[in-house]
Design a protein around this motif. Structure first.
Motif, PDB file in Angstrom:
ATOM      1  N   ARG A 203     -52.284   9.206  23.232  1.00 59.21           N
ATOM      2  CA  ARG A 203     -52.941  10.504  23.349  1.00 59.21           C
ATOM      3  C   ARG A 203     -53.886  10.720  22.175  1.00 59.21           C
ATOM      4  O   ARG A 203     -53.565  10.354  21.036  1.00 59.21           O
ATOM      5  CB  ARG A 203     -51.894  11.615  23.374  1.00 59.21           C
ATOM      6  CG  ARG A 203     -50.932  11.561  24.541  1.00 59.21           C
ATOM      7  CD  ARG A 203     -49.932  12.686  24.435  1.00 59.21           C
ATOM      8  NE  ARG A 203     -48.968  12.659  25.513  1.00 59.21           N
ATOM      9  CZ  ARG A 203     -47.965  13.520  25.644  1.00 59.21           C
ATOM     10  NH1 ARG A 203     -47.796  14.464  24.735  1.00 59.21           N
ATOM     11  NH2 ARG A 203     -47.136  13.441  26.664  1.00 59.21           N
ATOM     12  N   PRO A 204     -55.009  11.339  22.404  1.00 51.23           N
ATOM     13  CA  PRO A 204     -55.878  11.720  21.280  1.00 51.23           C
ATOM     14  C   PRO A 204     -55.176  12.724  20.376  1.00 51.23           C
ATOM     15  O   PRO A 204     -54.329  13.505  20.822  1.00 51.23           O
ATOM     16  CB  PRO A 204     -57.099  12.331  21.969  1.00 51.23           C
ATOM     17  CG  PRO A 204     -57.062  11.819  23.360  1.00 51.23           C
ATOM     18  CD  PRO A 204     -55.619  11.630  23.708  1.00 51.23           C
ATOM     19  N   PHE A 205     -55.535  12.708  19.092  1.00 48.84           N
ATOM     20  CA  PHE A 205     -54.858  13.586  18.129  1.00 48.84           C
ATOM     21  C   PHE A 205     -55.082  15.055  18.455  1.00 48.84           C
ATOM     22  O   PHE A 205     -54.153  15.869  18.372  1.00 48.84           O
ATOM     23  CB  PHE A 205     -55.360  13.277  16.720  1.00 48.84           C
ATOM     24  CG  PHE A 205     -54.727  14.141  15.666  1.00 48.84           C
ATOM     25  CD1 PHE A 205     -53.410  13.980  15.294  1.00 48.84           C
ATOM     26  CD2 PHE A 205     -55.465  15.158  15.069  1.00 48.84           C
ATOM     27  CE1 PHE A 205     -52.826  14.786  14.333  1.00 48.84           C
ATOM     28  CE2 PHE A 205     -54.881  15.979  14.110  1.00 48.84           C
ATOM     29  CZ  PHE A 205     -53.561  15.786  13.741  1.00 48.84           C
ATOM     30  N   LEU A 206     -56.307  15.410  18.845  1.00 46.67           N
ATOM     31  CA  LEU A 206     -56.585  16.801  19.186  1.00 46.67           C
ATOM     32  C   LEU A 206     -55.783  17.230  20.411  1.00 46.67           C
ATOM     33  O   LEU A 206     -55.265  18.356  20.464  1.00 46.67           O
ATOM     34  CB  LEU A 206     -58.083  16.982  19.439  1.00 46.67           C
ATOM     35  CG  LEU A 206     -58.555  18.412  19.744  1.00 46.67           C
ATOM     36  CD1 LEU A 206     -58.219  19.337  18.574  1.00 46.67           C
ATOM     37  CD2 LEU A 206     -60.045  18.427  20.044  1.00 46.67           C
ATOM     38  N   HIS A 207     -55.674  16.334  21.383  1.00 46.94           N
ATOM     39  CA  HIS A 207     -54.874  16.635  22.575  1.00 46.94           C
ATOM     40  C   HIS A 207     -53.409  16.840  22.195  1.00 46.94           C
ATOM     41  O   HIS A 207     -52.725  17.747  22.703  1.00 46.94           O
ATOM     42  CB  HIS A 207     -55.018  15.483  23.578  1.00 46.94           C
ATOM     43  CG  HIS A 207     -54.249  15.685  24.851  1.00 46.94           C
ATOM     44  ND1 HIS A 207     -52.920  15.334  24.982  1.00 46.94           N
ATOM     45  CD2 HIS A 207     -54.622  16.216  26.050  1.00 46.94           C
ATOM     46  CE1 HIS A 207     -52.511  15.623  26.203  1.00 46.94           C
ATOM     47  NE2 HIS A 207     -53.523  16.156  26.876  1.00 46.94           N
ATOM     48  N   THR A 208     -52.907  16.011  21.284  1.00 42.76           N
ATOM     49  CA  THR A 208     -51.511  16.138  20.851  1.00 42.76           C
ATOM     50  C   THR A 208     -51.275  17.438  20.101  1.00 42.76           C
ATOM     51  O   THR A 208     -50.245  18.098  20.274  1.00 42.76           O
ATOM     52  CB  THR A 208     -51.137  14.944  19.963  1.00 42.76           C
ATOM     53  OG1 THR A 208     -51.466  13.723  20.642  1.00 42.76           O
ATOM     54  CG2 THR A 208     -49.661  14.937  19.653  1.00 42.76           C
TER      55      THR A 208
END
Length: 375
Positions: A203-208
């Motif tokens: 998962r992308p960090f921003l999504h997480t």
């Protein structure tokens, strides 16, 4: 003139054999000393073997006794295990000293923070009582002794110094929620995916961060804002930036406290339902006539489970009281309430420090207890 013949004279065995087979069992002895007419309308009862003698081997046989012995042996084994566990815990508790628990607490920055908080707000409570006493009509004086003024000055400086020390101890506290969020980033989207595909797709960090639980996200933002405010007090950042960061940190603390109260209420509802379920089982066992001898393991397990749930509910109540104190404290900061400001903040801060320290003390004691039992 016809003669009367008796069946016993001419037919010695066959009629009696046929009638014996009709009316008598194989166990009847025809050669016994007492004989009845087999052609009688009321034949004698067939002598049979005793029912008790035949069925005693089945009812009171060895198989049933063996089953009962097995059940009692299993129950006694479970009781011995439970008793051994209780004895082990009691022996381990005797070996734990209060000094050991305090030492384990002070090894962590969180424990030192709580110790400094206790000292800080104890001083503030003393200063509140001193101010109220010196301003009252009975104890008011025109001239105060010099040592008293010097003591008040030193205590005020010590309280502010302890507050700044606590802020320094809590620096980089945002690493804990950040690691929790980063751990969710490596979790695969579904359990059916293989390890190779889960390594490739992350998962992308921003999504997480956006999909992180609200309490964890609030803790992360609150810790970052606290660090910015601390750096401002150290002189590394501007004063206005520090004030804005402190204000934002208070708002995060306010909302995190509200979320914590909601979570605490949900957990207490779950605990109350579990307690009602266990108490219902204990009541059913008591009404069904089950005693400690008939169902020892089940009743002991239920009693231990009930005591464990009651202890958890007790600490949930402690956490709720601490959250309420925090809510009152931060509300005075955010909404700039002036009435009894110093008194309320001092008492709520000291109460929260005592409750939080008691909870942390119990946690460290349980950790020492588990280490002693495992060793």
């Amino acid at each position: 003139m016809s003669s009367i013949s008796f069946p016993s004279e001419h037919v010695s065995g066959r009629p009696s054999d046929s009638h014996d087979g009709q009316f008598y069992s194989s166990s009847f002895d025809a050669s016994s000393s007492f004989h009845m007419n087999p052609l009688s309308s009321h034949p004698p009862r067939t002598p049979r073997t005793s029912v008790i003698s035949n069925s005693s081997s089945q009812i009171y046989g060895a198989s049933i006794y063996e089953e009962k012995v097995d059940i009692t042996n299993d129950a006694s084994k479970e009781d011995l295990e439970l008793d051994e566990d209780e004895e082990r815990v009691k022996e381990a508790e005797k070996r734990i000293r209060k000094e050991d628990v305090w030492r384990e607490m002070f090894l962590t920055s969180y424990g030192r923070d709580k110790a400094f908080k206790l000292i800080q707000y104890s001083i503030r409570v003393f200063l509140v009582f001193h101010t109220n006493a010196t301003t009252s009509r009975l104890l008011r004086r025109q001239m105060r002794p010099p040592w008293e003024l010097e003591l008040v000055k030193r205590l005020t400086s010590a309280a502010s110094g302890l507050s700044f020390t606590r802020k320094m101890l809590l620096l980089f506290n945002w690493l804990q929620p950040l690691t929790a969020i980063m751990a969710q980033q490596t979790v695969p989207f579904s359990a059916e995916q293989s390890t190779e595909s889960s390594k490739k797709t992350q998962r992308p960090f921003l999504h997480t961060v956006l999909y992180a639980p609200p309490p964890v996200l609030l803790e992360l933002v609150n810790a970052l804002a606290d660090d910015v405010a601390t750096f401002s007090k150290l002189g590394l950042l501007g004063k206005k930036v520090g004030e804005r960061a402190g204000r934002f940190s208070d708002w995060c603390w306010f909302f995190a406290t509200l979320v914590g109260l909601v979570e605490n209420g949900v957990e207490r509802q779950v605990m109350s339902s579990l307690q009602a379920e266990v108490e219902g089982r204990l009541y059913t066992e008591s009404m069904s006539g089950a005693t400690a001898k008939s169902k020892p393991s089940a009743s002991k397990i239920d009693e231990k489970e009930l005591s464990r749930l009651q202890k958890q509910d007790y600490w949930l109540q402690i956490s709720r009281a601490k959250l309420v104190m925090d809510l009152i404290f931060v509300s005075y900061e955010l909404f700039n309430i002036r009435r009894a400001r110093d008194s309320v903040k001092a008492f709520t801060g000291l109460t929260a420090a005592v409750l939080c320290s008691a909870k942390f003390y119990d946690r460290q004691k349980n950790a020492l207890l588990k280490s002693i039992i495992s060793s």
